[in-house]
Design an enzyme around this catalytic site. Structure first.
Site, PDB file in Angstrom:
ATOM      1  N   TYR A  30       4.054   5.037  -5.959  1.00 43.11           N
ATOM      2  CA  TYR A  30       3.910   4.832  -7.415  1.00 43.11           C
ATOM      3  C   TYR A  30       2.941   5.855  -8.029  1.00 43.11           C
ATOM      4  O   TYR A  30       3.208   6.426  -9.087  1.00 43.11           O
ATOM      5  CB  TYR A  30       3.430   3.398  -7.632  1.00 43.11           C
ATOM      6  CG  TYR A  30       3.068   3.007  -9.041  1.00 43.11           C
ATOM      7  CD1 TYR A  30       4.023   3.012 -10.075  1.00 43.11           C
ATOM      8  CD2 TYR A  30       1.769   2.586  -9.351  1.00 43.11           C
ATOM      9  CE1 TYR A  30       3.677   2.605 -11.357  1.00 43.11           C
ATOM     10  CE2 TYR A  30       1.423   2.179 -10.627  1.00 43.11           C
ATOM     11  CZ  TYR A  30       2.386   2.192 -11.637  1.00 43.11           C
ATOM     12  OH  TYR A  30       2.040   1.790 -12.894  1.00 43.11           O
ATOM     13  N   HIS A  69      -8.071  -6.852   6.660  1.00 45.56           N
ATOM     14  CA  HIS A  69      -7.282  -6.486   7.852  1.00 45.56           C
ATOM     15  C   HIS A  69      -8.218  -6.209   9.033  1.00 45.56           C
ATOM     16  O   HIS A  69      -8.013  -6.690  10.140  1.00 45.56           O
ATOM     17  CB  HIS A  69      -6.432  -5.227   7.610  1.00 45.56           C
ATOM     18  CG  HIS A  69      -5.433  -5.368   6.507  1.00 45.56           C
ATOM     19  ND1 HIS A  69      -4.644  -4.341   6.077  1.00 45.56           N
ATOM     20  CD2 HIS A  69      -5.091  -6.440   5.737  1.00 45.56           C
ATOM     21  CE1 HIS A  69      -3.857  -4.754   5.094  1.00 45.56           C
ATOM     22  NE2 HIS A  69      -4.119  -6.026   4.869  1.00 45.56           N
ATOM     23  N   HIS A  92       0.828  -1.209   0.000  1.00 43.03           N
ATOM     24  CA  HIS A  92       0.000   0.000   0.000  1.00 43.03           C
ATOM     25  C   HIS A  92       0.868   1.268   0.000  1.00 43.03           C
ATOM     26  O   HIS A  92       0.572   2.226  -0.693  1.00 43.03           O
ATOM     27  CB  HIS A  92      -0.956   0.008   1.201  1.00 43.03           C
ATOM     28  CG  HIS A  92      -1.901  -1.155   1.195  1.00 43.03           C
ATOM     29  ND1 HIS A  92      -2.694  -1.492   2.259  1.00 43.03           N
ATOM     30  CD2 HIS A  92      -2.186  -2.067   0.225  1.00 43.03           C
ATOM     31  CE1 HIS A  92      -3.407  -2.559   1.954  1.00 43.03           C
ATOM     32  NE2 HIS A  92      -3.114  -2.934   0.729  1.00 43.03           N
TER      33      HIS A  92
HETATM   34 FE    FE Z   1      -4.132  -2.409   6.522  1.00 44.14          FE
HETATM   35 MN    MN Z   2      -3.005  -0.789   4.334  1.00 41.60          MN
END
Ligand code: FE
Ligand code: MN
Length: 348
Positions: free
Chosen positions: A131, A232, A125
């Protein structure tokens, strides 16, 4: 820490004596199998099934659009840059807390297996924002310094970092009620607040551009990030609730109130942040709608943490639920899987 969390046991372990945290010395922390927490293993498999790399997403159309002076209003450019500024460091913050605090304390191997996967995803991430910033030729110093230079961003980061206090100390004792509560609060701060609330104004805003086919490469990456983040968060909530069940008494009514206040303050920081990002309405978005959405999201987190809803807000962006449920239906993933299979072979 009263027990070392890197150790080998002399006996064979059984599923029955495994715990999420504070494992007995007899429980080997290097041995994955026999697996007790199948949900942790399944989250690990889900994470792997969603594997992606930022550099596989083409950015040509984004570059063309961003260069076109008429393609975005100043307000639109402002909110896009704020979003990059927030995420580019918040992802590192999450990764650091995971490795330096959570990983040390969670000594169950199947949970650690997922944590290792998650840590890599946080690196991906961060890479994605690096990027994007580079592709669009944005000012890197401006973007990566925003978290200390833009007050509304600083306040969010500072707030979650406050719950690393004491966790990073080697003398935290998670065998005491106070120590374990401190750790649970850290998990709530990172999984439910940072990944579960603080990311959501950014997700809605960016995906609103995506729905209009604007900066499509950026939005594709944000979509993958959102999908990773929802895993997550789901892992984190399962982790919190399992620790709570394995340690009866740790989560008392006083702690209920502490966590409710903790989350409610975070919601108000998120409101300040979205007001800073979006002082005027764009794309059918305005601060009132974002406020309602964040409160709706926060109520979902309260419910998952077995706490009463605080806002009773409804979801002003029902299309977000569809985005979150995105499955591997895109061609992108099909081509990618093939590439990894052929590209992974070593030539000597
Ligand atoms: Fe995360
Ligand atoms: Mn993340």
């Amino acid at each position: 820490m009263s027990e070392p969390c890197f150790r080998m046991s002399k006996e064979r372990i059984t599923v029955e004596n495994k715990r999420i945290i504070n494992n007995d010395r007899a429980v080997d922390c290097n041995q994955l199998v026999p697996i007790k927490y199948k949900w942790a293993w399944n989250f690990y498999l889900d994470g792997c099934a969603n594997h992606w790399m930022p550099t596989e997403v083409p950015m040509q159309r984004d570059i063309e659009q961003w260069r076109d002076p008429n393609a975005f209003s100043p307000e639109e450019r402002h909110v896009i840059k704020r979003t990059f500024g927030f995420f580019s460091t918040a992802e590192t913050l999450v990764g650091n807390n995971l490795v330096l605090a959570i990983y040390k304390i969670i000594d169950n191997p199947e949970c650690r297996q997922y944590l290792l996967r998650q840590a890599f995803e946080e690196a991906i991430h961060v890479h994605a924002f690096q990027y994007i910033v580079q592709s669009l030729s944005l000012d890197e110093r401006e973007m990566f310094n925003m978290y200390r230079e833009v007050e509304a961003i600083y306040n969010k980061d500072e707030y979650v970092m406050s719950c690393t206090d004491g966790i990073l100390d080697s003398d935290i004792d998670t065998k005491t009620k106070k120590g374990l509560q401190k750790f649970l609060k850290n998990l709530v701060g990172f999984y439910a607040i940072t990944e579960g609330i603080f990311f959501y104004s950014g997700f809605v805003t960016m995906l609103s551009f995506g729905r209009q086919n604007r900066i499509p490469g950026t939005c594709e990456q944000i979509q993958y990030i959102l999908r990773d983040e929802s895993i997550h968060m789901n892992f984190g909530i399962e982790l919190i609730n399992t620790i709570r069940d394995e340690n009866p008494g740790v989560w008392d009514s006083e702690f209920d109130q502490e966590i409710i206040e903790f989350i409610k303050t975070a919601v108000s920081l998120e409101h300040n942040y979205s007001a800073e990002c979006l002082p005027t309405g764009i794309l059918g978005l305005n601060t009132d709608l974002l406020k309602e959405y964040i409160e709706y999201i926060a109520d979902r987190r309260f419910e998952r943490l077995r706490l009463p809803k605080q806002y009773n807000a409804s979801n002003p962006f029902p299309w977000m639920s569809e985005v979150i449920d995105l499955k591997k239906e895109k061609n992108f993933f099909e081509t990618r899987v093939t590439e990894y299979q052929t590209g992974g072979a070593l030539e000597w």
